[in-house]
Motif scaffolding. Structure first.
Motif, mmCIF file in Angstrom:
data_model
loop_
_atom_site.group_PDB
_atom_site.id
_atom_site.type_symbol
_atom_site.label_atom_id
_atom_site.label_comp_id
_atom_site.label_asym_id
_atom_site.label_seq_id
_atom_site.Cartn_x
_atom_site.Cartn_y
_atom_site.Cartn_z
ATOM 1 N N ARG A 30 0.805 -1.226 0.000
ATOM 2 C CA ARG A 30 0.000 0.000 0.000
ATOM 3 C C ARG A 30 0.839 1.277 0.000
ATOM 4 O O ARG A 30 0.308 2.353 -0.202
ATOM 5 N N GLU A 31 2.139 1.147 0.233
ATOM 6 C CA GLU A 31 3.001 2.331 0.294
ATOM 7 C C GLU A 31 3.162 3.025 -1.049
ATOM 8 O O GLU A 31 3.496 4.199 -1.097
ATOM 9 N N HIS A 32 2.942 2.318 -2.152
ATOM 10 C CA HIS A 32 3.256 2.862 -3.471
ATOM 11 C C HIS A 32 2.046 3.091 -4.373
ATOM 12 O O HIS A 32 2.155 3.802 -5.365
ATOM 13 N N VAL A 33 0.943 2.445 -4.058
ATOM 14 C CA VAL A 33 -0.237 2.506 -4.917
ATOM 15 C C VAL A 33 -1.461 2.760 -4.048
ATOM 16 O O VAL A 33 -1.628 2.126 -3.008
ATOM 17 N N ASP A 34 -2.297 3.687 -4.460
ATOM 18 C CA ASP A 34 -3.523 3.974 -3.717
ATOM 19 C C ASP A 34 -4.579 2.909 -3.978
ATOM 20 O O ASP A 34 -4.608 2.299 -5.051
ATOM 21 N N ARG B 297 3.113 -7.773 -6.137
ATOM 22 C CA ARG B 297 3.697 -6.435 -6.115
ATOM 23 C C ARG B 297 2.625 -5.426 -6.466
ATOM 24 O O ARG B 297 1.581 -5.781 -7.019
ATOM 25 N N PRO B 298 2.862 -4.155 -6.159
ATOM 26 C CA PRO B 298 1.909 -3.135 -6.591
ATOM 27 C C PRO B 298 1.773 -3.165 -8.115
ATOM 28 O O PRO B 298 2.727 -3.503 -8.822
ATOM 29 N N ASP B 299 0.624 -2.822 -8.603
ATOM 30 C CA ASP B 299 0.433 -2.647 -10.046
ATOM 31 C C ASP B 299 1.046 -1.293 -10.385
ATOM 32 O O ASP B 299 0.442 -0.249 -10.164
ATOM 33 N N TRP B 300 2.279 -1.311 -10.885
ATOM 34 C CA TRP B 300 3.027 -0.072 -11.104
ATOM 35 C C TRP B 300 2.358 0.849 -12.107
ATOM 36 O O TRP B 300 2.613 2.048 -12.117
ATOM 37 N N SER B 301 1.455 0.329 -12.947
ATOM 38 C CA SER B 301 0.743 1.212 -13.872
ATOM 39 C C SER B 301 -0.215 2.132 -13.116
ATOM 40 O O SER B 301 -0.700 3.112 -13.667
ATOM 41 N N MET B 302 -0.473 1.817 -11.841
ATOM 42 C CA MET B 302 -1.371 2.626 -11.005
ATOM 43 C C MET B 302 -0.602 3.376 -9.920
ATOM 44 O O MET B 302 -1.195 3.944 -9.007
ATOM 45 N N ALA B 303 0.738 3.393 -9.999
ATOM 46 C CA ALA B 303 1.561 4.018 -8.947
ATOM 47 C C ALA B 303 1.310 5.521 -8.878
ATOM 48 O O ALA B 303 0.976 6.159 -9.875
#
Length: 170
Positions: A40-44, A163-169
């Motif tokens: 949760r630190e990188h993606v809302d 992992r976070p979905d980086w496209s939504m970072a």
């Protein structure tokens, strides 16, 4: 919930502080070291797939969903799910889960993960992730890593790091 008038609504930006206070009361400061918080630190979380439970104007529960990937496969991470202690055991959590999973499925999502109690979450279709199929950052009790398929066979052949979905970072 027949004795209470419960309303489940999509979370709004204005709900952030009351939900944070709810998390403080129910989970305490130790929540920040949990592996799910690392994601949760990188993606809302997705507001349209996150919900509040209210009785009148009183916030009594919340559930959030965050976009993640398992390897290259898109999924959602459900959580935290929290209900004010006096309202537990009255169907609030189940109502939040039903709405969150139903709306996710309606919007075309196929997989939802969470770290939680299988005995509780199996009632809405979650099952244990087979050992070794997925990894998370930080310490995690892999016996509590659960998945729900919102489409038949959606978890077949899926594996890898969560992992976070980086496209939504942010």
């Amino acid at each position: 919930m027949s004795d209470l008038s419960l309303t489940i609504l999509p979370e709004t930006v204005g709900d952030a502080q009351p939900i944070e206070r709810l998390h403080e009361r129910t989970f305490g400061p130790g929540r920040f070291v949990l592996s799910a918080y690392r994601l949760r630190e990188h993606v809302d979380h997705v507001l349209e797939l996150s919900f509040t439970a209210r009785i009148g104007t009183l916030l009594v529960g919340s559930v959030r969903q965050l976009p993640v990937c398992i390897g290259d496969t898109k999924a959602l991470l459900l959580g935290p799910l929290t209900v004010e202690p006096p309202f537990r055991g009255r169907g609030v959590g189940r109502a939040l889960l039903d709405r969150a999973l139903g709306d996710a499925k309606a919007k075309g999502h196929r997989l939802v993960l969470l770290v939680g109690d299988e005995a509780y979450y199996s009632r809405v279709g979650f099952k244990a992730v087979p050992k070794g199929r997925a990894t998370m950052p930080g310490p995690v009790d892999y016996g509590r890593l659960l998945v729900a398929e919102l489409a038949d066979g959606a978890f077949t052949d899926v594996s890898g790091a969560i992992r976070p979905d980086w496209s939504m970072a942010r």
